[in-house]
Enzyme design. Structure first.
Site, PDB file in Angstrom:
ATOM      1  N   ARG A  66      12.202   1.745  77.520  1.00  0.00           N
ATOM      2  CA  ARG A  66      13.210   1.288  76.570  1.00  0.00           C
ATOM      3  C   ARG A  66      13.201   2.243  75.387  1.00  0.00           C
ATOM      4  NH1 ARG A  66      12.629  -4.956  75.249  1.00  0.00           N
ATOM      5  NH2 ARG A  66      14.679  -4.561  74.349  1.00  0.00           N
ATOM      6  N   ASN A  73      12.344  -5.109  70.825  1.00  0.00           N
ATOM      7  CA  ASN A  73      12.555  -3.680  70.636  1.00  0.00           C
ATOM      8  C   ASN A  73      12.900  -3.319  69.194  1.00  0.00           C
ATOM      9  OD1 ASN A  73      12.423  -1.236  72.122  1.00  0.00           O
ATOM     10  ND2 ASN A  73      14.637  -1.040  71.982  1.00  0.00           N
ATOM     11  N   LYS A  81       9.389 -16.179  71.839  1.00  0.00           N
ATOM     12  CA  LYS A  81      10.762 -16.159  72.332  1.00  0.00           C
ATOM     13  C   LYS A  81      11.094 -17.391  73.182  1.00  0.00           C
ATOM     14  CE  LYS A  81      10.736 -11.098  72.409  1.00  0.00           C
ATOM     15  NZ  LYS A  81      10.997  -9.880  73.214  1.00  0.00           N
TER      16      LYS A  81
END
Length: 259
Positions: free
Chosen positions: A246, A163, A51
Site C-alpha cells: 500500500r 494508511n 475498527k
C-alpha cells in the site's frame, strides 16, 4: 479504509440514535442471518474497538466492520435514505429512528459474552479506556526488523491505525516508514504520538493532513515535495506467498531513508 476515528464517530452516532430504545424491526440482509428477528429487544449500548463496532441488543452483540466502503447512516422514521437501498446490509428500526449499515464488510452476530473472541487477538485500542502503551511497545518489539510503517498498520500491535494515520505519525516523528522497529530513535515517543494523533482526530476533528494524499506537494515543514511509495511485505498463504503493498506518504528530507 475507514480508520479508528471513523468507527468511533459511527459508534457515537448509533449510540445517540439507538441506545435505550426498543427495536421494532431488524432486517439482516446477509444470508446467514436472514431469518434473525430482534424486534422487541432493547438496544443497551454501542461500542467500538479499533475498527470494529458492536451493537449490544438483548443477549447478543451485532458485530460489524466497515472494511473498505462500509458506512452507517441514521435517519428519522420514514425519512428517505441518501444511499441506494441495494447497498443496505443491515437495518435496525425503532419507533423514531432507522439505522442503516451500507456496504458493510462484515456483519456477524455473537453472544455478548463472546465479543472477546472477535477482538481478543487485537492490540490495545487507541481510543479505548484501557489504552496500554507499554503493551504496544512489547508487541512492536517482538518483530524488531519489521518496518515501522508496516508494524503500525498491524492491528495485532495496536488497534485503530490505517494508511492515513501511519503516514501522519511517521512524519510527525521524522521517521521514514521503512525504518525497522528496532531502529526507531524513540519508540515510546512514537507510540505516544500515535495515541495523541488518534485522540486529536476523534475528539477535536477535523484532522488536517500533513502528508497523506499530498504527493508532489510541498512539505509543510521544509518545503520538499512529498512522495508516495509502496510499502509491503509477503504474507504466507496455503501454497504461496501473497505480496501486499500500500502507498505511504512521507517527506524525503524530513524523513531520510534508512541506510
Amino acid at each position: 479504509m475507514p480508520e479508528g476515528d471513523t468507527v468511533f464517530f459511527a459508534a457515537n452516532r448509533l449510540r445517540l440514535a439507538l441506545a435505550g430504545k426498543t427495536l421494532v424491526r431488524s432486517d439482516f440482509r446477509v444470508p446467514r442471518y436472514a431469518t434473525l428477528d430482534l424486534s422487541g429487544e432493547l438496544v443497551d449500548e454501542v461500542v467500538s474497538y479499533g475498527k470494529h463496532l458492536f451493537i449490544r441488543v438483548g443477549e447478543v452483540s451485532i458485530h460489524t466492520h466497515l472494511k473498505m466502503e462500509g458506512v452507517w447512516r441514521t435517519y428519522c422514521a420514514g425519512e428517505r435514505w441518501t444511499r441506494p437501498r441495494v447497498q443496505a446490509r443491515l437495518v435496525l428500526t425503532t419507533d423514531d429512528t432507522e439505522a442503516v449499515g451500507f456496504s458493510l464488510g462484515t456483519v456477524d452476530v455473537v453472544r455478548r459474552a463472546d465479543e472477546q473472541a472477535v477482538i481478543g487477538h487485537l492490540g490495545p485500542d487507541l481510543l479505548g479506556p484501557n489504552w496500554d502503551a507499554e503493551e504496544v511497545g512489547r508487541r512492536l518489539a517482538a518483530a524488531p526488523e519489521r518496518a515501522i510503517g508496516l508494524a503500525l498498520l498491524d492491528q495485532r500491535n495496536l488497534a485503530g491505525i490505517g494508511n492515513k494515520y501511519r503516514s501522519e505519525i511517521c512524519f510527525l516523528r521524522r521517521v521514514h516508514p521503512a525504518v525497522p522497529v528496532a531502529q526507531v530513535p524513540d519508540l515510546p515517543a512514537l507510540i505516544n504520538e500515535s495515541h495523541r494523533v488518534m485522540h486529536t482526530a476523534a475528539h477535536r476533528p477535523p484532522w488536517r493532513d500533513l502528508v497523506y494524499g499530498r504527493a508532489r506537494m510541498p512539505c509543510k515543514r521544509c518545503g520538499a515535495n512529498i512522495v508516495v511509495r509502496a510499502l509491503g511485505e509477503s504474507v504466507p498463504m496455503s501454497d504461496r506467498f501473497l505480496q501486499r503493498e500500500r502507498g505511504i506518504y512521507f517527506c524525503p528530507r524530513c524523513q531520510p531513508a534508512p541506510e
